[in-house]
Each structure stands twice: as C-alpha cells, then as structure tokens.
Design an enzyme around this catalytic site. Structure first.
Site, mmCIF file in Angstrom:
data_model
loop_
_atom_site.group_PDB
_atom_site.id
_atom_site.type_symbol
_atom_site.label_atom_id
_atom_site.label_comp_id
_atom_site.label_asym_id
_atom_site.label_seq_id
_atom_site.Cartn_x
_atom_site.Cartn_y
_atom_site.Cartn_z
ATOM 1 N N GLY A 1 0.616 -1.266 -0.103
ATOM 2 C CA GLY A 1 0.124 -0.102 0.005
ATOM 3 C C GLY A 1 0.957 1.010 -0.076
ATOM 4 N N GLY B 1 2.883 3.559 1.457
ATOM 5 C CA GLY B 1 3.328 3.603 2.897
ATOM 6 C C GLY B 1 3.961 4.873 3.207
ATOM 7 N NE ARG B 2 8.774 5.658 0.096
ATOM 8 C CZ ARG B 2 10.128 5.850 -0.377
ATOM 9 N NH1 ARG B 2 10.841 6.814 0.280
ATOM 10 N NH2 ARG B 2 10.366 5.242 -1.278
ATOM 11 N N GLY C 1 7.925 6.322 6.803
ATOM 12 C CA GLY C 1 6.798 7.030 5.936
ATOM 13 C C GLY C 1 7.398 8.324 5.201
ATOM 14 N NE ARG D 1 0.829 2.414 -6.745
ATOM 15 C CZ ARG D 1 2.175 3.066 -6.856
ATOM 16 N NH1 ARG D 1 3.277 2.095 -6.935
ATOM 17 N NH2 ARG D 1 2.302 4.124 -6.241
ATOM 18 C CG ASP E 1 4.842 -3.177 -5.319
ATOM 19 O OD1 ASP E 1 5.458 -4.288 -5.687
ATOM 20 O OD2 ASP E 1 5.267 -2.328 -4.744
#
Length: 476
Positions: free
Chosen positions: A84, A86-87, A116, A173, A243
């Site tokens: 996901g 993440g940042r 992050g 994605r 991803d």
C-alpha cells in the site's frame, strides 16, 4: 482548485483517509512550471508560503480529501502480500482528472514499520526523472515540486526529509488488483476494474465480449509500448515489481533507475538487485511476467484461463513493432525496408561489444548524417574496423535517402541530454549544501532534451570515472 475525488468514491475497502504528517522548517527545493500550467495553478501562488506548506503536508488544500490506498504485489518475483501507500498520500483528484500525491508525507497504515518519509537525494532524482521522461516523450507520472526539511531521516546514514508532489491521471497499479484477488474480495475487484474501465478504458466496455479481458489486453499493449520506449532510449527502471507497474502504462515509482552510460545489455542499475532480475535487457520479459500476475488477478472476472492468456497474446508483437519503429527513427529510416532488422541488430551488437556510450553514439550519428562527417562516430571505438563495417552497411542501406530529412528525424529522436547518474548526484550534493541552482539547470535541459542548449555541453559529455562508483539501492 476544484476536486472530483473519483478514486475515493470506491469506498473504504480501497484506502484509509488520513492527513499528511507535518515537517518543520519547510523550504522549496524545486518546482516545475510546466506541471503547474498542466494543473492550472497560478505561478505566483506556487511561489507562496501557502503552497509551500500545502505541498509539504503542513496545511490542507481546500477541498482536498487525503488518503492512502491499499494494494499488494510481487517484489523481486516473490508475493509480498498486502502493501500500500506506505509514505504516499493522495490529496485527491482535480476536476480536470489529475491525481495529486505527496510522496514522503509520513506514516500510513501501510508503512510496514517504515517511517513514511522520503529523503532529499531520492526525491531530487524522482523529480528530475519524471520531467526528463516527459521531455523524451515517454509516458510517465509527473512531478510538480519538491519541498525539503531539516528533519532527520535515517537510512544507511542520517539524511534530511523531502516531499515530492507527484501528478498522474491515476496511480492505480497492477498490485491493486492483486490485493483484492488475493483477499478473495471479488466484488471489490470488480468495482476497481469497472472504475478503471469507465474512467480510462471506455472502449473496453463498448462492444467487447468480455470487458475485463479487453482491459487486460489494453493494459498489456500499453505496457509493451512503454517497454519499447525504455529499451530504445536506454532506460533502466531497477525495481519492476508488480506494485510499481501502472495500469495506464506510465513510468512510475522512480527508485533506483539509470540511463545507460556504456551500452551493456546485462547492466543492472539497482545495487540491491543481486540476481540481475531487473537488468536492462530483461525488462521486456519482466513486464510480461508482471502482466501474467495481473492476468491471474483478473481471472475471477475474465472467467477462463485461456481467455486471459489470449488477452496477452498481442504483447510480443506490439513490443517488437514498437521497438523496431523506435530504432528506425533513431537511425533516420523514414520507412520500413528489408534489411532494417539486420542493421539494427548489427548496431546493437556493435555497441555492446565495444561498450560504447549509448546516448553519445546516437547523438553523434545523428549529427554525422546531417553533415557527412562520421569521424566523431568512429572516434568512439578503440577498434575501428568493426565500426567501419557497420557504417558501410548503414551507408549502403541509406544511399538513396534524403540525408537532411534523416538527420532531422534523428535529432528529434536521439536526445543530447539524459539524466545520467553523475548529473543527478552533482545536483544532490549541491542541494545538500543548500544550493538548488543545479536542479533548476538540469530541469531546464531535461525538459527539452533534443535541443542544443549552447553553453551546456558539459551536461552532455562522457561521465567522469567516479560515476562508475555510484550505487543506487532501494533505500530512499
């Protein structure tokens, strides 16, 4: 700015709403006027403190709806499970259809123990390469700006924080589809596919027997065209995980990347890629492998394995045709003829055998066709006999062509300037000392990479010896 929030309408299964985490003492690092115009932003406002705070994550934009999306993915060929943003936090989607995302905006529920944040060096590379790829005519996410902060971020060593504002029609994605397939959430998988088709691939719904197979084929063919462009320009992505693959066929997620210096087909630009999975010459095959993962994810909607495989059947042909077209343009071949393939194979084998600088060779060849002086091309080869043999074939193949017209095509196809690793490194080192002038200069050159830009030949010169020691890894 007017917003429409299309992705957010999918519902809470697809994302978590949250605000970016503030950073202290924010300052500007770089801005793209071209992307500002794309978004309809006022140039004066983009230089304001309000813009600085908004694009650092310190102050909300009116009407924005920040969120981080969930997805999964195969990383280095291994299923990594739930991933996901993440940042990265998406501020929202503008009424004109541009998603705006802050990368480095702090922890999200998908950070997986990470902080992050993004660091200045990787943020500069992403900002510059996003705009460089656009300047080359290669589909890509864009970058509006970078902001920096003295806040410490720990990687191999302690660095400072930065935030890149990224822009794209969509950041969906392959991994978004993989996530819902892996979770056996078929209604959500279908909702996502329906959203993507309605927004970006409406032709897949109109008249298609199976819109989801049609979607897979359309994505496959866009990906094939993108791979052909990467290969022709000598671009290495470095982390072609599922991803990091765009459903729109965009270049995205600029972590480790490199434009080739010497033409070495087995070159890998990611120091972390110890097995060479993402080496330059393997990129087209890896992209197809990733498409197989997407096909597997869409199988609950497509229904039959044979139908999914059939949707991918055009990939090799599209890649080959697009690559050949790109290479013909690099050679100034105005139309397809017998013997083109042998000429193209010959030059690539020649460059690989002698490890000749890829960008400089093509630019010099373009100039030589225009003026008739091929000595600068021959000078690139320590052993000139091989070069002479190929140049003779090239001359014989193009004898009856209009060389002025050929040179015009070649000079618009073979860039003078690319974002070489050492140029990025020099800009990073200057920025770490508070000097952002090199970023502005590079941005100006890379936005128009086919122009001569008198007085800036040093940016198009051979890389210095120390460039070979630059190691770019997944750490950013």
């Amino acid at each position: 700015m007017a917003w429409q929030h299309g992705f957010a309408a999918l519902g809470a299964d697809f994302f978590t709403e949250l605000r970016p985490s503030p950073l202290p003492a924010a300052h500007w690092v770089g801005r793209s006027s071209a992307v500002a115009r794309l978004l309809g932003l006022d140039a004066a406002w983009l230089h304001s403190d309000a813009a600085l705070q908004a694009f650092t994550g310190n102050g909300p934009l009116a009407g924005a709806r920040p969120l981080a999306s969930v997805y999964g993915g195969h990383q280095f060929g291994v299923w990594a499970g739930q991933l996901g943003d993440g940042r990265a936090i998406m501020l929202g989607e503008t009424a004109a259809g541009w998603e705006i995302q802050l990368k480095g905006a702090g922890r999200t529920p998908y950070s997986r123990m990470g902080d992050g944040r993004a660091v200045l060096r990787s943020s500069i590379r992403e900002f510059l390469c996003s705009e460089a790829m656009h300047g080359l005519g290669i589909p890509t996410t864009r970058a509006l700006c970078i902001t920096g902060s003295p806040a410490p971020v720990r990687r191999e060593e302690t660095e400072t924080a930065a935030v890149v504002t990224r822009v794209a029609p969509s950041f969906v994605r392959f991994g978004h589809f993989e996530h819902f397939c892996a979770q056996r959430q078929t209604p959500q998988l279908q909702a996502l596919a329906d959203y993507v088709i309605a927004r970006y691939y409406p032709q897949c719904r109109a008249g298609a027997a199976n819109p989801y197979a049609a979607l897979l084929q359309a994505v496959s063919e866009r990906t094939a065209r993108l791979m052909a462009q990467w290969q022709a320009v000598g671009f290495c992505h470095g982390v072609m995980n599922t991803d990091n693959m765009s459903i729109l066929g965009l270049t995205m997620d600029y972590g480790p990347f490199q434009f080739l210096d010497a033409f070495i087909p087995e070159h890998r630009c990611n120091h972390s890629d110890t097995q060479g999975r993402y080496a330059y010459q393997r990129q087209p095959d890896v992209a197809y492998w990733n498409l197989l993962c997407l096909a597997q994810a869409l199988l609950p909607l497509i229904g039959e394995r044979d139908g999914a495989l059939a949707a991918l059947a055009s990939y090799p042909g599209v890649f080959s045709a697009e690559f050949m077209a790109g290479m013909r343009a690099k050679l100034g071949l105005l139309q397809a003829r017998d013997g083109d393939a042998a000429l193209i194979d010959g030059v690539l084998m020649l460059l690989a055998r002698h490890r000749v600088d890829y960008t400089i060779f093509w630019r010099r060849l373009s100039q030589a066709v225009g003026c008739g002086d091929f000595e600068p091309v021959r000078a690139l080869f320590a052993q000139r006999a091989d070069a002479e043999r190929w140049l003779l074939l090239f001359s014989e193949h193009t004898t009856h062509m209009d060389h002025a017209q050929m040179a015009g095509m070649m000079l618009k196809t073979n860039p003078k300037f690319v974002l070489r690793n050492h140029l990025g490194e020099q800009a990073i080192r200057a920025a770490q000392q508070g000097d952002f002038g090199a970023i502005e200069t590079l941005l100006r050159l890379l936005e128009r990479p086919f122009d001569e830009h008198p007085g800036h030949d040093a940016y198009a010169a051979f890389p210095p010896d120390w460039a070979a020691t630059i190691a770019i890894s997944c750490s950013s």
